[in-house]
Each structure stands twice: as structure tokens, then as C-alpha cells.
Design a protein around this motif. Structure first.
Motif, mmCIF file in Angstrom:
data_model
loop_
_atom_site.group_PDB
_atom_site.id
_atom_site.type_symbol
_atom_site.label_atom_id
_atom_site.label_comp_id
_atom_site.label_asym_id
_atom_site.label_seq_id
_atom_site.Cartn_x
_atom_site.Cartn_y
_atom_site.Cartn_z
ATOM 1 N N THR A 1 0.859 -1.246 -0.196
ATOM 2 C CA THR A 1 0.186 -0.051 -0.109
ATOM 3 C C THR A 1 0.785 1.171 -0.047
ATOM 4 N N LEU A 2 2.287 1.360 0.594
ATOM 5 C CA LEU A 2 2.567 2.468 0.860
ATOM 6 C C LEU A 2 3.570 2.663 -0.471
ATOM 7 N N ASP A 3 3.933 1.534 -1.105
ATOM 8 C CA ASP A 3 4.506 1.671 -2.359
ATOM 9 C C ASP A 3 3.519 2.099 -3.439
ATOM 10 N N TYR A 4 2.589 1.728 -3.406
ATOM 11 C CA TYR A 4 1.462 2.087 -4.361
ATOM 12 C C TYR A 4 1.209 3.725 -4.344
ATOM 13 N N LYS B 1 7.344 17.090 -0.553
ATOM 14 C CA LYS B 1 6.353 16.280 0.137
ATOM 15 C C LYS B 1 6.842 14.500 -0.316
ATOM 16 N N VAL B 2 6.954 14.532 -1.448
ATOM 17 C CA VAL B 2 7.096 13.140 -1.974
ATOM 18 C C VAL B 2 8.351 12.629 -1.432
ATOM 19 N N GLU B 3 9.178 13.353 -1.307
ATOM 20 C CA GLU B 3 10.673 12.934 -0.586
ATOM 21 C C GLU B 3 10.535 12.722 0.607
ATOM 22 N N SER B 4 9.799 13.414 1.413
ATOM 23 C CA SER B 4 9.523 13.034 2.948
ATOM 24 C C SER B 4 8.597 11.670 2.961
ATOM 25 N N PHE B 5 7.769 11.568 1.902
ATOM 26 C CA PHE B 5 7.067 10.280 2.160
ATOM 27 C C PHE B 5 7.851 9.208 1.861
ATOM 28 N N ARG B 6 8.660 9.291 0.877
ATOM 29 C CA ARG B 6 9.499 8.201 0.469
ATOM 30 C C ARG B 6 10.253 7.763 1.539
ATOM 31 N N THR B 7 10.836 8.856 2.464
ATOM 32 C CA THR B 7 11.768 8.268 3.742
ATOM 33 C C THR B 7 10.725 7.678 4.660
ATOM 34 N N GLN B 8 9.790 8.403 5.030
ATOM 35 C CA GLN B 8 8.769 7.895 5.955
ATOM 36 C C GLN B 8 8.449 6.246 5.443
ATOM 37 N N LYS B 9 7.962 6.369 4.143
ATOM 38 C CA LYS B 9 7.522 5.052 3.803
ATOM 39 C C LYS B 9 8.546 3.969 4.008
ATOM 40 N N VAL C 1 10.940 3.765 6.110
ATOM 41 C CA VAL C 1 11.001 3.634 7.678
ATOM 42 C C VAL C 1 9.822 2.719 8.335
ATOM 43 N N ILE C 2 8.492 3.005 7.553
ATOM 44 C CA ILE C 2 7.366 2.248 8.039
ATOM 45 C C ILE C 2 7.649 0.890 7.518
ATOM 46 N N LYS C 3 8.042 0.659 6.513
ATOM 47 C CA LYS C 3 8.173 -0.591 5.777
ATOM 48 C C LYS C 3 9.251 -1.740 6.694
ATOM 49 N N ALA C 4 10.386 -0.905 7.076
ATOM 50 C CA ALA C 4 11.437 -1.677 7.894
ATOM 51 C C ALA C 4 10.707 -1.907 9.201
ATOM 52 N N GLN C 5 10.030 -1.110 9.833
ATOM 53 C CA GLN C 5 9.218 -1.317 11.201
ATOM 54 C C GLN C 5 8.385 -2.447 10.892
ATOM 55 N N TYR C 6 7.457 -2.459 9.818
ATOM 56 C CA TYR C 6 6.672 -3.322 9.892
ATOM 57 C C TYR C 6 7.182 -4.948 9.413
ATOM 58 N N SER C 7 8.292 -4.893 8.675
ATOM 59 C CA SER C 7 8.980 -5.978 8.601
ATOM 60 C C SER C 7 9.540 -6.677 9.540
ATOM 61 N N ALA C 8 10.272 -5.887 10.552
ATOM 62 C CA ALA C 8 10.683 -6.344 11.878
ATOM 63 C C ALA C 8 9.687 -6.730 12.849
ATOM 64 N N ALA C 9 8.666 -5.934 12.917
ATOM 65 C CA ALA C 9 7.382 -6.591 13.682
ATOM 66 C C ALA C 9 6.864 -7.819 13.226
ATOM 67 N N GLU C 10 6.881 -7.866 11.796
ATOM 68 C CA GLU C 10 6.263 -9.353 11.459
ATOM 69 C C GLU C 10 7.239 -10.328 11.536
#
Length: 271
Positions: free
Chosen positions: A29-32, A129-137, A139-148
Motif C-alpha cells: 500500500t505504501l509503495d502504491y 512532500k514526495v521525498e519526505s513520504f519516501r523516507t517515511q515509507k 521507515v514504516i516498511k522496515a518497522q513492519y517487516s521487523a514486527a512481522e
């Protein structure tokens, strides 16, 4: 009926939302979303390019019309010198018309300039904004992968995961079947030792364990009687024949019965 249909619609929407929630992958979803923002940024850049192209076209048109104004002004001057006031008037009339168009083109160019500047500012803000979202994306993906990964490790360690649960169930079923087979084997062995199971060759004869034991005893007595009879037949001639269990005397030795016939022969010869 409308209330029932509304309730059914709500239930269907709730079920569908729950199904989508299960199928949704946060990383995808974040990548999309990031790709959508990139497309919007590209559209803004394309719009800036279109505005710049239109402004450039107006500039070229303004330059060409300005040259036409200069040319008409020169023609009017030459006509005046030649005493052709009518030609000079005609040239000045065309010059005035073109100058009016030049003012309109100048106004359009200024509007395009302001629009281009606005788009450029918007493109810069959107890019940030897009660059900030990319960085945040990321980070969130890494956190989700670690939690999973942590959840999978915890589920595997505790045995509550789907795969581990299936494996545990299979192991438990195997243990239950093994214990059942061991208990059956032990029970069959005990019943076989107790003589509960008859020999398959003796089926239909109606004999049980007691009958078999009595037959064994009878067979042993017959053997003893036969052995005694053989001893009597193979013994010496002076022994009295033993009686059998039935009271009948044993048969005499044929050699012992034939001996008394000799004296009778000698008496005949003397006479």
C-alpha cells in the motif's frame, strides 16, 4: 424492507472491509501511494513544461508582430514622403491593429509567467512532500517487516502459528495412533496367552480349553497302555502274561506253546 436492505448492505460492506483488511499488505500500500505521488509530480512538471511552451510561443508571436509593426511604420513614412497619404493612412491603420494585438499577447504572456511561477512553487513543495513520504515509507516498511518477523519468531517458539499448529496436531495424532496400536497389541497378546482365541483350524468343532486338556490326558493314558503291552510281548517266557485294563490275558508266546509235542513222538516209536 428498506431497513432490511440497508442492514444487509451494511453487513456486506463490513464483511468486504474485513476481507480487504486481511488481504492488505502495508508495504504494498505504501509503495502504491508513493507511485501515485510520483505520477502527480510528473503531471505537475508536464504542466509547467506546457505553460513554458505556450509562453515561448507567445514570445515568438510577439516578436514577429513587433517586426510587422516596425515594417508598417516604415511603409507609412515612405508613403508620406512619396505624397501618398492614402497609403500612409492604410499602413498606420494596420499598425494600430497589430499594436492592439501586441498588448493582448503581452497580457497573456504575463498571465502565463505568473502561472508558471505558481506551478514551479507547487512542484517544489510537492517534490519535498514526495521525498519526505519516501523516507517515511521506507521507515514504516522496515518497522513492519521487523514486527512481522518478531511475530513469526514468537509464534514459532510458542507453537501458536498456523504451520506450527498443524505440525503439533499431526504429531499428536501420530502419538494417539501409536498408543492405540500398542494397547491393541498388548490386549491381543494377553487374550492369546489366555487361550481366548481358538486355533483357526479348530473352528466349527465346538471345543474349548477344557476339552483340549481332557483329550491330552486321554492321549497320555493310551500311550502308557501301549507301552505296557509292548513290554509284556518282549519279556521272558516264564513271566505270566499281564492282563490289560479290559481283563483279557495277554497272548502266550508261540515258542512256549509248541514245546510239549516232543514226548508224544517218542512213545509212538517204542511201541
Amino acid at each position: 424492507m428498506p431497513g432490511l436492505m440497508g442492514r444487509a448492505s451494511t453487513i456486506v460492506k463490513a464483511k468486504f472491509s474485513k476481507l480487504l483488511d486481511r488481504a492488505e499488505n502495508p508495504a504494498e500500500t505504501l509503495d502504491y501511494s508513493y507511485e501515485e505521488q510520483l505520477r502527480q509530480l510528473q503531471n505537475v512538471k508536464r504542466g509547467i513544461a506546457d505553460v513554458a511552451t505556450a509562453k515561448k510561443r507567445l514570445e515568438l508571436q510577439y516578436t514577429a508582430m513587433q517586426q510587422q509593426v516596425d515594417k508598417l511604420d516604415g511603409q507609412a513614412r515612405e508613403a508620406v514622403k512619396a505624397g501618398r497619404e492614402d497609403l500612409a493612412r492604410d499602413a498606420l491603420t494596420r499598425k494600430a491593429a497589430i499594436q492592439g494585438q501586441l498588448q493582448s499577447i503581452m497580457d497573456q504572456g504575463q498571465q502565463l509567467e505568473a502561472q508558471q511561477a505558481k506551478l514551479v512553487e507547487g512542484e517544489k513543495a510537492l517534490s519535498a512532500k514526495v521525498e519526505s513520504f519516501r523516507t517515511q515509507k521506507e521507515v514504516i516498511k522496515a518497522q513492519y517487516s521487523a514486527a512481522e518477523a518478531q511475530v513469526k519468531i514468537s509464534e514459532a517458539a510458542s507453537g501458536i502459528g498456523e504451520n506450527m499448529s498443524d505440525i503439533g496436531s499431526a504429531v499428536q495424532r501420530a502419538k494417539d495412533k501409536t498408543e492405540q496400536m500398542q494397547a491393541r497389541a498388548a490386549a491381543v497378546g494377553e487374550l492369546e496367552a489366555a487361550g481366548t482365541f481358538d486355533d483357526l483350524t479348530q473352528l466349527g468343532q465346538g471345543k474349548d480349553d477344557i476339552d483340549r486338556q481332557l483329550e491330552a490326558i486321554g492321549a497320555g493314558g493310551a500311550v502308557d497302555d501301549e507301552l505296557a503291552k509292548m513290554k509284556a510281548e518282549l519279556g521272558t517266557g516264564g513271566e505270566a502274561p499281564k492282563e490289560l485294563d479290559g481283563g483279557e490275558p495277554a497272548a502266550a508266546d508261540p515258542a512256549a506253546v509248541a514245546e510239549p509235542a516232543e514226548p508224544a513222538k517218542e512213545s509212538t516209536e517204542a511201541q
